[in-house]
Scaffold this active site. Sequence first.
Site, PDB file in Angstrom:
ATOM      1  N   ALA A 181     -17.679 134.183 -13.321  1.00  0.00           N
ATOM      2  CA  ALA A 181     -17.478 135.637 -13.210  1.00  0.00           C
ATOM      3  C   ALA A 181     -16.387 136.011 -14.205  1.00  0.00           C
ATOM      4  O   ALA A 181     -15.210 136.029 -13.873  1.00  0.00           O
ATOM      5  CB  ALA A 181     -17.092 136.028 -11.788  1.00  0.00           C
ATOM      6  N   LYS A 199      -9.199 135.617 -18.110  1.00  0.00           N
ATOM      7  CA  LYS A 199      -9.221 134.166 -17.870  1.00  0.00           C
ATOM      8  C   LYS A 199     -10.010 133.448 -18.966  1.00  0.00           C
ATOM      9  O   LYS A 199      -9.655 132.342 -19.380  1.00  0.00           O
ATOM     10  CB  LYS A 199      -9.819 133.873 -16.497  1.00  0.00           C
ATOM     11  CG  LYS A 199      -9.049 134.499 -15.345  1.00  0.00           C
ATOM     12  CD  LYS A 199      -9.721 134.192 -14.018  1.00  0.00           C
ATOM     13  CE  LYS A 199      -8.984 134.861 -12.878  1.00  0.00           C
ATOM     14  NZ  LYS A 199      -9.039 136.334 -12.952  1.00  0.00           N
ATOM     15  N   CYS A 259      -8.863 136.972  -5.017  1.00  0.00           N
ATOM     16  CA  CYS A 259      -7.722 137.869  -4.859  1.00  0.00           C
ATOM     17  C   CYS A 259      -7.719 138.441  -3.453  1.00  0.00           C
ATOM     18  O   CYS A 259      -7.475 139.632  -3.241  1.00  0.00           O
ATOM     19  CB  CYS A 259      -7.746 138.986  -5.900  1.00  0.00           C
ATOM     20  SG  CYS A 259      -9.272 139.935  -5.917  1.00  0.00           S
TER      21      CYS A 259
END
Length: 637
Positions: free
Chosen positions: A309, A315, A436
Site C-alpha cells: 500500500a 515509505k 496507524c
Amino acid sequence: MAKKKSNKGHQNPPPKKKSKQEEPVEVEVEDLLDGGSSDSAADEGDDFAVGGSGEEDNDDGEDPQSDFSSDGDDPFTDDFLGSGGDGKGGSSGSDESEEDDIERKSRAIDEEREREEEEAEEELKLNIKGESDEFRLPTEEELKEEEQRVPDLQNLQRRIKEIVRVLSNFKQLKEEGSNRKDYVKQLKADLARNYGYNEFMMDALVEMFPVVELIELIEAFERPRPVCIRTNTLKTRRRDLANVLIGRGVNLKQLSEWSKVALVVYDSQVPIGATPEYLAGHYMLQSASSFLPVMALAPQEKERVLDMAASPGGKTTYIAALMKNSGIIYANEFKFKRLKALTSNLQRMGVTNTIVCNYDGRQLPMVYGLNSVDRALLDAPCSGTGVISKDESVKFSKEKKDIEDCVFLQKQLILAAIDMVDANSKSGGYLVYSTCSIMVAENEAVIDYALKKRHVQLVPCGLDFGRPGFVRFREHRFHPSLEKTRRFYPHVHNMDGFFVAKLKKLSNSKPVTEQDISDATEIEEAMVTDDGKEEKIPEGKPQPPESLNKAGKMNAALNGKTTPKVKNAKDKIPEMKAKQPQQPDKVAKRSVGKGMLKNGKKPHVLTPRLKKKRKFYVEEIAKAREEKRKALRKARE
C-alpha cells in the site's frame, strides 16, 4: 555677637528635633487618641532643652541667655518637662517607655500574623477535605437537566478530575453505596461529551488505558504533532539541507538520535512545502511515525521489495534511498486516484528502481507469483484511531462494524503478503506489518492470526524505544512472542499512534490446520450420493466436489446422476417442456442423459475445451487431497 551665636545655637536643633519625631509618630497619634499628651509635651521640652543648652556658649561666657535656660530655678522648665525633675531625667524615661510600647506592639503584630497564617492553612485543609468528602456522583435528574442545557465545560472538567482522583484511591475516597462501575460510567459520559467521542470509541479507550493515562492520551490527541521532514539521501545530506533551510528562515533541529535523516520544523518564514529544495526533491514531508516501518524492514541493496500500500510514496521513497536506487521495488496502490500522488513523488525524489502497479493487494500473489520478493512492507489500511490529531472525525465516525471490516481486510492482506515473500531468500524473507491504529483487534489479533495460518515467527523490530505489544488483553490471550512488537503513543513518544511488527518467514509451504485435517477426513471417509447413502471414495480416484466448479455439475448431469440439491428437478421436466416447447431433434441434440441443472435448464454437451478444463481441475483436486491424506496419516501416527 552673642546674639548671633544664640541664633546659630537655635538653628542647629531643628534637624535633631525632626529626627526624633520621625520614629515615634505612630506612638504620638495613638497616645493622643487615648487622651494623653505627656509624651508630646516631653518631646517639646526635650527639644527645647537641647536647643537651649549651649555648653560651648556657656564656656565662652558670651551668651547670657544660656545660663538662664540651664538654671534649675526657672519655673517654666518644670511646666514644659511635666515630670517634676530635671530635663535630662524626664527625657530618658519617655524614651524607654516609647521603646517598650513599640516592641510590645511589634510583637503583637507578629503574633497576629502567625495566627492568621495558621488559620489560613487550617482553612485550606478543611476546604480540601470538605471537597473530597462532599463530592458525589450526579443523580439521574441532574444529568437530564445537564443534557437539556448547553454543556458547562468547566463543570465537566472539574468532575472529570474529581472522578480520576477518586478512582486513583478508590477504597478511601469512594462514596458510600457507589461502586467502581458507576464512576467509570460517569467518566465515560463526561469525557465523550467534553471531547466529542462516541460511545464505542470511548469504551475502547477506557478498556485499553488506566484512567490517569487515558486523560493524558486524550489531551495529547487534541494537540498537533511536530512537523517532520525526511532528507532525501539520493540528492543531498542532512547537514547541507539544514544549513540551506536555516538560511531561508526555517527554525529546525534534528529529530532524535534514532534517525539520521529526519529534521523537526518548529517555525518557518516560508511555506515548508513550497521551497526550491522541496520542489527539487531534497526532502519529503513525512510524520515521524512513518519512519518506523521502513527502519524495521531494513531493505538491502539489490533486493526485490514489495510495498503493498504505497501511496503517497513516503515509505517507498525511503526504501529506495536505503537501497540506493538498486534492486526492484513493487509499489502497489489499490485506489487509482492516489496513483498520481505516488508517481509524482517518485519522480520528484529521483527514484528510478520502482514499478508502480494498481492491483488489489489480495491478488498480487497471482500477478507476480508466490515467493517472488525478498521483503514486503504492509502498511495496512486501518481505522486511523492513532491519528485523531490529524483527522478529528475518527472520534465520532468509527463504530464496531468499521473495525471489523478493517480487520477482515487486514487478515487477507497479511496472508497475501506472506505468500509473496520467499523464505529461501539469502538476504531477506521478512515482512513488516504496520498500522496507524491503536486498536488491539487491528494489531495483535491480526499478527496472532498470521502466526497460526503461516510458517512465520516474530523477530525484534530493531527499534530501541516503544512499548511492547499486548500478550493478553481482557479475555484474549495471544502468542507470547507478541512482546517483540512495538506500540507508539502521542502522549509518550510525541508522535502519532502506531503499531509495528516484523515477521520472518520460515517455510514456503502452508501449515495444515485442524480444520484442513477435519475436511480431509470427511472427504476420505464418505460422500453423499444421489441415493443418500455413504460410499467410500476409491483411493486414487477422488471425485471433485460439486461446489468447486460447474464442470462437476455438468459431469453429474451427463452421467445420468444428479446431486442432492437438484434431485427433485426431474419432476419439473414435464412442466418446463410444456412452458417451453421445443422440437424433438433439437432437444435430443442439446440434452444428454436425464439430469437437469439447478436453474432448470438442460446442460450443454462438454466441448473439448471444457473436457480439458475439467481434467485439469480433477488433477489439481487429486493432488490437494493426496497431500491432505498424507498429513492426516502423519497426524494419526
